[in-house]
Design a protein around this motif. Structure first.
Motif, mmCIF file in Angstrom:
data_model
loop_
_atom_site.group_PDB
_atom_site.id
_atom_site.type_symbol
_atom_site.label_atom_id
_atom_site.label_comp_id
_atom_site.label_asym_id
_atom_site.label_seq_id
_atom_site.Cartn_x
_atom_site.Cartn_y
_atom_site.Cartn_z
ATOM 1 N N LEU A 146 0.843 -1.186 0.000
ATOM 2 C CA LEU A 146 0.000 0.000 0.000
ATOM 3 C C LEU A 146 0.881 1.240 0.000
ATOM 4 C CD1 LEU A 146 -2.705 -0.982 2.647
ATOM 5 C CD2 LEU A 146 -3.098 -0.670 0.206
ATOM 6 N N LEU B 3 1.810 4.941 0.994
ATOM 7 C CA LEU B 3 1.552 5.876 2.078
ATOM 8 C C LEU B 3 1.717 7.314 1.596
ATOM 9 C CD1 LEU B 3 0.939 6.188 5.113
ATOM 10 C CD2 LEU B 3 3.398 6.043 5.534
ATOM 11 N N VAL C 236 4.315 0.908 1.812
ATOM 12 C CA VAL C 236 4.356 -0.140 2.828
ATOM 13 C C VAL C 236 4.444 -1.477 2.096
ATOM 14 C CG1 VAL C 236 3.113 -1.246 4.718
ATOM 15 C CG2 VAL C 236 3.040 1.250 4.463
ATOM 16 N N VAL D 268 -3.810 2.426 4.743
ATOM 17 C CA VAL D 268 -2.736 1.674 5.406
ATOM 18 C C VAL D 268 -3.162 1.251 6.809
ATOM 19 C CG1 VAL D 268 -0.405 1.858 6.358
ATOM 20 C CG2 VAL D 268 -0.890 2.730 4.059
#
Length: 368
Positions: free
Chosen positions: A232, A234, A249, A357
């Motif tokens: 994901l 950020l 991430v 996230v």
């Protein structure tokens, strides 16, 4: 040193060494305050020879970037030089290595070899040719351990009157195992050698809010990486001038409960690079607070880590536009300033990314 090669370090007394050199015992101590100083002199001479040969191979610290071989070949050449230095004087190398260990020097001396290897790894990381899961220092230390382990085995086999074999061959085989571990599988050559250790991924991905998709669609944005399943973003900071900073991430932090592994990717027409970092719930909470302050018009540290990479945002940078500053205060000691013309709603976009996230990893994160 000839006498030590014949009798070993322990078997050659100061009197023996002085007699062999045809000097008085006192003259020996004028040059060496004690016998153990011979070990330091040997280590220093070995370091000088190593640096000279690395320079000849284009791996010296003052060598130009154009003259340097690829990072993988650079590591191969470095270990080949180390193997050759020991094999040229096998008896002396084994005797002094034994003395070096018995006198506790590995625990006292700075790991200069690990630093040299870490520099080669850092160059590969900066070029996008070596994976960034571990820091350059960690990989450099691991490669130093690989070298010392092979050297110890080579010495032990000779001490047992076994055929020691070629140290350089053992080092080459061990290094290939490490390189395969660092390599992106798709880039392995058919003969098993590593062609290029990793590759850049093209921009942003397909699993994010519409605002980020608009950023990805801008024609000037060069590819700074697509996320894969389970990852994901950020932060997605980019403009139509080809400047971009992304924080992704990657997944759970291996071996540490409650943490996440992430990477910072910087890509501009002039400079590009990657850094790894660790995230915890507390850092993500600070991230949310930083977004509030940015919306209020303040310059903030989106991510500030004392022993690791940090990211700052200056709303009015040196070029009178927002500026993202990425600092690597641990490995390369480098600061990169990236001017980015951010869209008006970028804070809203990043609140959505942060929420995704936190929602996706809520059960895993700790408060550390």
């Amino acid at each position: 040193m000839t006498l030590i090669s014949e009798k070993g370090y322990a078997g050659a007394s100061v009197e023996d060494i002085a007699e062999h050199a045809d000097v008085a015992r006192g003259t020996f101590f004028n040059h060496f305050p004690r016998k153990e100083a011979l070990i330091s002199a040997w280590v220093e001479a070995r370091q000088e020879r190593l640096m000279e040969r690395l320079a000849l191979a284009g791996l010296g610290r003052c060598g130009s970037e154009r003259e340097r071989p690829s990072p993988a070949d650079g590591l191969r050449q470095c270990l080949a030089v180390l193997g050759a230095l020991n094999e040229e004087e096998p008896e002396l190398s084994r005797a002094m290595l034994t003395a070096w260990v018995q006198t506790g020097r590995p625990l006292e001396e700075e790991p200069y070899l690990g630093e040299i290897l870490a520099e080669l790894v850092a160059i590969g990381r900066a070029r996008g040719e070596i994976a960034t899961r571990l820091s350059s220092e960690q990989v450099g230390e691991a490669l130093r351990d690989l070298y010392l382990g092979a050297l110890y085995r080579w010495t032990r086999r000779a001490a047992r009157s076994e055929r020691p074999g070629r140290l350089s061959s053992e080092l080459a085989s061990a290094l290939e195992l490490v390189l395969h571990g660092l390599a992106v599988p798709e880039r392995l050559a058919g003969d098993g050698r590593v062609e290029v250790l990793t590759k850049w991924r093209p921009p942003f991905g397909n699993r994010r809010p519409a605002e980020a998709e608009a950023c990805r669609a801008r024609p000037g944005v060069r590819g700074i990486g697509a996320v894969t399943a389970g990852q994901l973003d950020l932060a997605l900071l980019c403009d139509d001038e080809g400047n971009g900073v992304r924080i992704t991430v990657l997944g759970p932090l291996h071996g540490v409960a409650g943490g996440l592994s992430a990477e910072i990717v910087v890509d501009t027409p002039f400079v590009a690079g990657r850094l790894t970092l660790s995230l915890w719930r507390s850092r993500l909470t600070s991230w949310a607070e930083a977004l509030d302050r940015l919306e209020a018009g303040e310059d903030v540290a989106l991510l500030h880590v004392q022993r690791g990479p940090s990211v700052f945002i200056h709303l009015n940078g040196a070029r009178h536009c927002p500026e993202v500053v990425v600092e690597d205060g641990l490995v390369s000691m480098t600061t990169v300033r990236v001017p980015i013309d951010l869209p008006a709603d970028w804070v809203t976009t990043h609140r959505a990314l942060l929420a995704a996230v936190l929602d996706g990893w809520d059960g895993h994160l700790s408060q550390t």
